[in-house]
Design a protein around this motif. Structure first.
Motif, short mmCIF file in Angstrom:
data_model
loop_
_atom_site.label_atom_id
_atom_site.label_comp_id
_atom_site.label_asym_id
_atom_site.label_seq_id
_atom_site.Cartn_x
_atom_site.Cartn_y
_atom_site.Cartn_z
N GLN A 146 0.80 -1.22 0.00
CA GLN A 146 0.00 0.00 0.00
C GLN A 146 0.84 1.28 0.00
O GLN A 146 0.57 2.16 -0.81
N PRO A 147 1.86 1.44 0.87
CA PRO A 147 2.65 2.67 0.83
C PRO A 147 3.34 2.88 -0.52
O PRO A 147 3.42 4.02 -0.99
N HIS A 148 3.78 1.81 -1.16
CA HIS A 148 4.43 1.94 -2.46
C HIS A 148 3.42 2.38 -3.53
O HIS A 148 3.74 3.18 -4.39
N ILE A 149 2.22 1.85 -3.44
CA ILE A 149 1.18 2.24 -4.39
C ILE A 149 0.83 3.71 -4.21
O ILE A 149 0.77 4.47 -5.19
N LEU A 150 0.63 4.12 -2.97
CA LEU A 150 0.28 5.51 -2.71
C LEU A 150 1.39 6.46 -3.15
O LEU A 150 1.12 7.52 -3.72
N ASP A 151 2.64 6.09 -2.89
CA ASP A 151 3.76 6.93 -3.33
C ASP A 151 3.83 6.97 -4.85
O ASP A 151 4.13 8.02 -5.44
N SER A 152 3.56 5.86 -5.50
CA SER A 152 3.55 5.84 -6.97
C SER A 152 2.49 6.77 -7.52
O SER A 152 2.72 7.50 -8.49
N ILE A 153 1.32 6.77 -6.89
CA ILE A 153 0.25 7.66 -7.32
C ILE A 153 0.67 9.12 -7.12
O ILE A 153 0.44 9.97 -7.98
N ARG A 154 1.30 9.42 -5.99
CA ARG A 154 1.78 10.78 -5.74
C ARG A 154 2.80 11.21 -6.79
O ARG A 154 2.77 12.34 -7.27
N GLN A 155 3.71 10.30 -7.16
CA GLN A 155 4.71 10.64 -8.16
C GLN A 155 4.08 10.84 -9.54
O GLN A 155 4.49 11.73 -10.30
N LEU A 156 3.08 10.04 -9.85
CA LEU A 156 2.37 10.20 -11.12
C LEU A 156 1.63 11.53 -11.14
O LEU A 156 1.63 12.23 -12.16
N GLN A 157 1.02 11.91 -10.02
CA GLN A 157 0.34 13.21 -9.94
C GLN A 157 1.34 14.35 -10.09
O GLN A 157 1.08 15.33 -10.77
#
Length: 160
Positions: free
Chosen positions: A5-16
């Protein structure tokens, strides 16, 4: 919360962050030649010679009045000409003027320079990996959105 989950959320933040930076860069490129992003989009469509204001408005979730206002701004700046079709007086033909073509070439040159500066130094294998990942992620987002859209339509009152 799962371990990923933390990796997914960080990936989403980086994509944003990446999406925001692309939007900022589009604004900078447009501003450098005295345009808004909306004006640039219309000029791009006109330069492709398939511009229809009503279709452009629909594809951008915009009103015909808003598109007409931008067209008037571009005419006032001397970037486009509008003529009436000889066969159908209701049809307007939009073309770039010499000034408009020169400005669009300058904008495209600035964009090309930025792309070369930013992207050319990246590892080709990583770029290929990124392209494949971006394609897969885009496909999954589109599929999910379509599924959600269909489910939402089914839940609307009065719908079978």
């Amino acid at each position: 919360m799962s371990a990923t989950q933390p990796h997914i959320l960080d990936s989403i933040r980086q994509l944003q962050r990446l999406s925001d930076l692309f939007a900022l860069r589009r604004e900078q490129l447009a501003r450098d030649v005295g345009l808004s992003v909306q004006q640039w989009r219309i000029l791009e469509e006109i330069s492709d010679e398939h511009f229809m204001p009503s279709m452009f408005a629909r594809s951008r979730d915009s009103s015909a009045a808003a598109v007409s206002k931008i067209i008037r701004q571009l005419i006032d700046k001397g970037f486009i000409d509008v003529t009436v079709d000889g066969d159908d007086g209701r049809v307007r033909r939009y073309t770039l003027t010499a000034t408009g073509r020169k400005m669009m070439n300058r904008l495209r040159d600035n964009r090309k320079k930025a792309i070369e500066t930013i992207w050319a130094g990246l590892c080709p294998d990583r770029l290929d990996e990124f392209r494949k990942f971006a394609t897969e992620l885009s496909d999954r987002l589109e599929q999910y959105s379509e599924t959600e859209n269909q489910q939402s339509k089914q839940l609307l009152p009065g719908k079978p």
